[in-house]
Write an enzyme that holds these catalytic residues in place. Structure first.
Site, PDB file in Angstrom:
ATOM      1  N   HIS A  71      42.927  44.366  41.904  1.00 51.00           N
ATOM      2  CA  HIS A  71      43.416  43.031  41.520  1.00 51.00           C
ATOM      3  C   HIS A  71      44.931  43.098  41.323  1.00 51.00           C
ATOM      4  CE1 HIS A  71      39.354  41.460  39.778  1.00 51.00           C
ATOM      5  NE2 HIS A  71      39.161  42.231  40.834  1.00 51.00           N
ATOM      6  N   GLU A  73      47.054  42.098  39.122  1.00 54.32           N
ATOM      7  CA  GLU A  73      47.600  42.497  37.821  1.00 54.32           C
ATOM      8  C   GLU A  73      47.386  43.979  37.545  1.00 54.32           C
ATOM      9  OE1 GLU A  73      45.960  38.248  37.485  1.00 54.32           O
ATOM     10  OE2 GLU A  73      45.363  40.126  38.434  1.00 54.32           O
ATOM     11  N   CYS A 101      41.326  38.055  35.060  1.00 52.75           N
ATOM     12  CA  CYS A 101      39.952  38.329  34.660  1.00 52.75           C
ATOM     13  C   CYS A 101      39.949  39.288  33.465  1.00 52.75           C
ATOM     14  CB  CYS A 101      39.180  38.930  35.825  1.00 52.75           C
ATOM     15  SG  CYS A 101      39.657  40.630  36.230  1.00 52.75           S
ATOM     16  N   CYS A 104      41.659  42.715  34.264  1.00 50.33           N
ATOM     17  CA  CYS A 104      43.121  42.610  34.324  1.00 50.33           C
ATOM     18  C   CYS A 104      43.704  42.353  32.941  1.00 50.33           C
ATOM     19  CB  CYS A 104      43.528  41.501  35.287  1.00 50.33           C
ATOM     20  SG  CYS A 104      43.079  41.860  36.996  1.00 50.33           S
TER      21      CYS A 104
END
Length: 170
Positions: A71, A73, A101, A104
């Site tokens: 992801h 991040e 999420c 993250c």
């Protein structure tokens, strides 16, 4: 007769926090476009140090790296810490094109990030039928954290949503 000369002042307005946030968010949204161009999900993130300098910009890499933790991040936290040392995360701000999420959110918390600003809300991502998304929102994940984090968003949601719509239309 005497005249007084006025001292020249800088009349250039300083950029507002809103303008600064939009600038950094657009870097994250641009990164989300780059992620899509590489075959990944449409997410990007920008790290700005506590003293206001752009440190790093990353994008989602889940598909191309075959890494479910790719992801934007998480990639950002990893790459920035490796390139600049983990101290760069302390007190920093992360600008994310999509609401982070739980994974993250945790990575940013453990890294020492103090502020997160996101563009597209989890609600919008779900309504669009975007990639799988955990129902927990960043506010919920970090509500009981031992160290407070400032969370703001959405900002520039329509710009980020445009990238998601283009991704979903492919």
């Amino acid at each position: 007769m005497s005249t007084s000369a006025s001292t020249p002042t800088n009349t250039s307005p300083r950029p507002s926090t809103h303008d600064v946030d939009e600038h950094y968010m657009r870097l994250a949204i641009d990164a989300s476009r780059a992620a899509v161009a590489e075959g990944n999900f449409p997410y990007g993130a920008t790290l700005v140090s506590a003293d206001g300098k752009t440190v790093h910009v990353s994008r989602n890499s889940q598909v191309t790296t075959q890494d479910c933790t790719g992801h934007a991040e998480v990639v950002l936290v990893r790459e920035a810490a490796q390139a600049h040392g983990p101290a760069v995360l302390q007190g920093a701000t992360v600008y994310a094109s999509g609401e982070p999420c739980a994974m993250c959110s945790g990575a940013m918390f453990w890294g020492g990030v103090s502020r997160v600003v996101y563009a597209m809300s989890a609600t919008t991502i779900n309504e669009l039928g975007g990639p799988p998304w955990m129902k927990s929102r960043i506010h919920d994940v970090l509500a009981d954290a031992s160290r407070p984090m400032t969370i703001e968003g959405p900002i520039l949601e329509e710009e980020a949503t445009r990238v998601m719509r283009e991704f979903l239309a492919r």
